[in-house]
Design an enzyme around this catalytic site. Structure first.
Site, short mmCIF file in Angstrom:
data_model
loop_
_atom_site.label_atom_id
_atom_site.label_comp_id
_atom_site.label_asym_id
_atom_site.label_seq_id
_atom_site.Cartn_x
_atom_site.Cartn_y
_atom_site.Cartn_z
N PHE A 150 23.78 4.82 21.04
CA PHE A 150 23.11 6.30 20.56
C PHE A 150 22.16 6.78 21.64
CE2 PHE A 150 19.53 3.36 20.11
CZ PHE A 150 18.56 4.23 20.37
N LYS A 174 34.67 6.33 20.60
CA LYS A 174 34.04 6.10 19.10
C LYS A 174 32.53 6.06 19.59
CE LYS A 174 32.12 3.57 16.84
NZ LYS A 174 30.82 3.99 16.68
N GLU A 177 27.38 6.43 15.58
CA GLU A 177 27.27 7.16 14.56
C GLU A 177 25.84 7.93 14.30
OE1 GLU A 177 27.66 4.03 15.16
OE2 GLU A 177 27.19 2.89 12.96
N ARG A 178 25.19 7.57 15.04
CA ARG A 178 23.69 8.04 14.65
C ARG A 178 23.45 9.45 15.19
NH1 ARG A 178 20.38 3.00 16.72
NH2 ARG A 178 21.93 1.26 15.94
N SER A 227 24.32 -2.77 22.38
CA SER A 227 23.67 -4.39 22.39
C SER A 227 24.20 -5.33 22.75
CB SER A 227 22.83 -4.26 20.86
OG SER A 227 23.84 -4.54 19.94
N CYS A 282 18.55 1.76 28.47
CA CYS A 282 18.95 0.34 28.98
C CYS A 282 18.31 -0.17 30.48
CB CYS A 282 20.55 0.13 28.89
SG CYS A 282 21.30 0.85 30.33
N GLU A 384 14.95 -7.93 23.72
CA GLU A 384 14.72 -6.71 24.06
C GLU A 384 14.09 -5.91 22.86
OE1 GLU A 384 18.63 -4.27 23.87
OE2 GLU A 384 18.11 -3.07 25.69
P1 NAD Z 1 24.58 -0.92 19.06
O1 NAD Z 1 25.38 -2.31 19.75
O2 NAD Z 1 24.13 -1.00 17.68
O3 NAD Z 1 25.81 0.21 18.90
C1 NAD Z 1 26.74 0.41 20.02
C2 NAD Z 1 28.09 0.80 19.35
O4 NAD Z 1 28.72 -0.36 18.81
C3 NAD Z 1 28.27 1.85 18.57
O5 NAD Z 1 29.08 2.81 18.70
C4 NAD Z 1 27.95 1.30 17.29
O6 NAD Z 1 28.69 1.85 16.16
C5 NAD Z 1 29.09 0.02 17.46
N1 NAD Z 1 28.58 -1.08 16.59
C6 NAD Z 1 27.29 -1.40 15.98
N2 NAD Z 1 27.50 -2.52 15.26
C7 NAD Z 1 28.93 -3.00 15.38
C8 NAD Z 1 29.44 -4.09 14.84
N3 NAD Z 1 28.85 -4.94 14.09
N4 NAD Z 1 30.73 -4.34 15.15
C9 NAD Z 1 31.55 -3.28 15.84
N5 NAD Z 1 30.68 -2.27 16.54
C10 NAD Z 1 29.72 -1.92 16.29
O7 NAD Z 1 23.75 -0.38 20.32
P2 NAD Z 1 22.83 0.88 20.20
O8 NAD Z 1 21.67 0.56 19.24
O9 NAD Z 1 23.61 2.10 19.84
O10 NAD Z 1 22.18 1.28 21.64
C11 NAD Z 1 21.14 0.43 22.14
C12 NAD Z 1 21.70 -0.79 22.85
O11 NAD Z 1 22.56 -0.36 23.69
C13 NAD Z 1 20.70 -1.47 23.63
O12 NAD Z 1 20.84 -3.00 23.41
C14 NAD Z 1 20.80 -0.98 25.07
O13 NAD Z 1 20.32 -2.00 26.02
C15 NAD Z 1 22.17 -1.02 25.14
N6 NAD Z 1 22.46 -0.03 26.31
C16 NAD Z 1 23.14 -0.81 27.26
C17 NAD Z 1 23.49 -0.09 28.51
C18 NAD Z 1 24.10 -0.72 29.71
O14 NAD Z 1 24.76 0.05 30.30
N7 NAD Z 1 23.91 -1.97 29.96
C19 NAD Z 1 23.40 1.48 28.24
C20 NAD Z 1 22.75 1.91 27.23
C21 NAD Z 1 22.35 1.17 26.29
#
Ligand code: NAD
Length: 499
Positions: A150, A174, A177-178, A227, A282, A384
């Protein structure tokens, strides 16, 4: 009546068949902005079918024509910058100027993708053996997918789809969804830029859609950002299914502050990197490590009033330093961490939990929080938080600061502030982190270099964008060719060697 985001498949908006929806909120006032469809396996299969049918024609389109689509897309991004930034800010919560930065850093990767004819050039060795030449080419993988978080709803989708599509692949995005509004607009604009239908598809959804992508045999590669627990899950399941997978996860980025650092510069850098975008980056700095008690005391003396004075505002206020968090759940989680830190015995030097935004009482706001005397056994240090919360861990000397960054399970970004070239050079060489800033707080590499963390911030090979991005989205093929003119050798049963 709130708007509904469906899916974008084969160049058209498609309702999908799942009948499942999620709410998309406007964090600045807590209202519901839209509903987003949550795809099922059949919806994902429809997107893959469209992509698979369109991809060979796109791969056969010469690379300079593919590059021209990217050029047109850059023009459209600039033309629609204000509209996109407003939409992004409303769905994410970050301020409009910050949203423009999100779009701009994605746009720069599209600019990089315009150079794809150059990046795809192979290598050639003339006369590697008698009458034998060796040459290589990089070919697209086919249909590939990206699953994005998101917090950068413009930048990260573009980091994924621009290089992939320029290389000749078809792409299924994909998004989170937020905040799916901007990714949907990007797909529409790609069609307007001249991209054939079916080459960029957006499937909205949650775990069900992700699992369908992970298990679909026609998806050749998956790029994920989000994450760490989800990154690890996606990496495992995708690899088991024989796909090429790169997953970028969470972070806990340290800033080491040497006693000789320019304190004005350091404090400004910490404010932006720690609290910008409400800490939802991140590459945010979440741990400040002043070296020596004098440095720590001076840092706290200057930092406390700055954190207290930070201007929090609705996303539409261009003068705000940062806006609300993305959801109510995120706000509660971050507040919960502050509570944990207090219970663990850290000193809460600035407590922003009570902040209320007048006129926006239902928004997901909190003020900046600053912890001092944080220790490595505390959860607020290990985990985090992803909010406007900065922890100060006091180090006795440089070696202890370096060790802290090296021992942490995450290794996304790190930075050192110093005037000492020796210390900076030693740090760059020894620190076990993928992206290092020297007097630069957020060292996100430019588009022509590659982005990628180490340790549990990243799973799989290759960084995003730059040469590494092109390698991730292509397969290397190497030809050894001979055009025999007068060479008449008999059958040879030994391993061929070129003398
Ligand atoms: P998230 O892991 O909750 O979601 C990321 C994606 O995974 C979304 O599209 C979501 O729909 C999907 N998802 C969520 N739960 C899932 C599941 N159980 N099974 C399959 N798919 C699932 O992350 P977020 O809250 O959207 O973003 C924040 C996180 O992303 C933080 O941890 C941040 O550090 C990380 N991030 C990392 C980088 C990097 O380059 N390392 C960059 C941006 C964000």
């Amino acid at each position: 009546m709130a708007q509904t985001y469906t899916h974008f498949i084969g160049g058209k908006h498609v309702a999908g068949t799942s009948k499942r929806f999620a709410d998309v909120f406007q964090p600045m006032d807590g209202t519901i902005r839209a509903q987003v469809a949550l795809a099922n396996g059949a919806d994902v299969a429809a997107a893959v079918e469209n992509a698979k049918a369109a991809q060979p024609g796109w791969a056969a389109t010469n690379p300079q024509r593919r590059a021209r689509v990217m050029m047109n897309f850059v023009g459209l991004l600039n033309k629609h910058m204000n509209e996109l930034a407003d939409l992004l800010a409303r769905e994410h919560g970050k301020t409009v100027p910050d949203a423009k930065g999100d779009i701009q850093r994605g746009l720069e990767v599209v600019e990089f993708a315009i150079g794809i004819p150059h990046m795809l050039k192979g290598e050639y060795t003339d006369s590697a053996g008698p009458g034998i030449d060796i040459y290589s080419m990089r070919q697209p993988l086919g249909v590939v997918a990206g699953i994005t978080p998101f917090n950068f709803p413009a930048m990260i989708p573009m980091w994924k789809f621009a290089p992939a599509i320029a290389c000749g692949n078809a792409f299924i995005l994909k998004p989170s969804e937020r905040d799916p509004g901007v990714p949907m607009r990007l797909a529409e604009l790609m069609i307007e830029a001249g991209l054939p239908a079916g080459i960029l598809n957006v499937v909205n959804g949650d775990k069900e859609a992700v699992d369908a992508l992970l298990d679909h045999p026609d998806i050749k590669a998956i790029g994920f950002v989000g994450s760490t627990p989800i990154a690890e899950y996606i990496y495992g399941r995708g690899c088991t299914n024989g796909k090429r997978v790169q997953c970028f996860g969470g972070a806990k980025n340290h800033m080491i502050i040497m006693p000789d650092a320019d304190m004005d510069q350091t404090v400004n850098a910490l404010m932006g990197a720690g609290y910008g975008s409400a800490g939802e980056r991140c590459m945010a700095i979440s741990v400040a490590v002043p070296v020596g008690e004098d440095t720590a005391n001076e840092l706290m003396r200057r930092l406390i009033p700055r954190v207290e004075a930070a201007k929090i505002g609705p996303s539409t206020d261009p003068t705000a330093d940062f806006g609300p968090l993305v959801t109510k759940a995120a706000l509660e989680r971050v507040r919960g961490y502050v509570e944990i830190g207090v219970k663990e015995g850290a000193t809460l030097a600035v407590d922003g939990r009570g902040f209320k935004m007048q006129g926006y009482e239902n928004g997901y706001y909190m003020g900046g929080c600053l912890f001092d005397h944080v220790t490595t056994d505390m959860r607020i240090y290990k985990e985090e938080i992803f909010g406007p919360v900065l922890s100060v861990v006091r180090a006795k000397n440089y070696e202890e600061g370096l060790r802290l960054a090296n021992d942490h399970e995450y290794g996304n970004g790190v930075s050192i502030f110093t005037r000492d070239g020796d210390a900076a050079r030693d740090f760059a060489s020894k620190v076990e982190v993928g992206m290092v800033g020297i007097n630069v707080p957020i060292p996100v590499p430019m588009a022509f270099h590659s982005f990628g963390g180490w340790k549990r911030s990243s799973f799989g090979d290759h960084g995003m964008h730059g040469r590494e991005g092109v390698h991730f989205y292509t397969k290397l093929k190497t030809m050894t060719s001979r055009w025999p003119s007068g060479i008449k050798d008999g059958a040879s049963f030994g391993m061929p060697v070129m003398h």
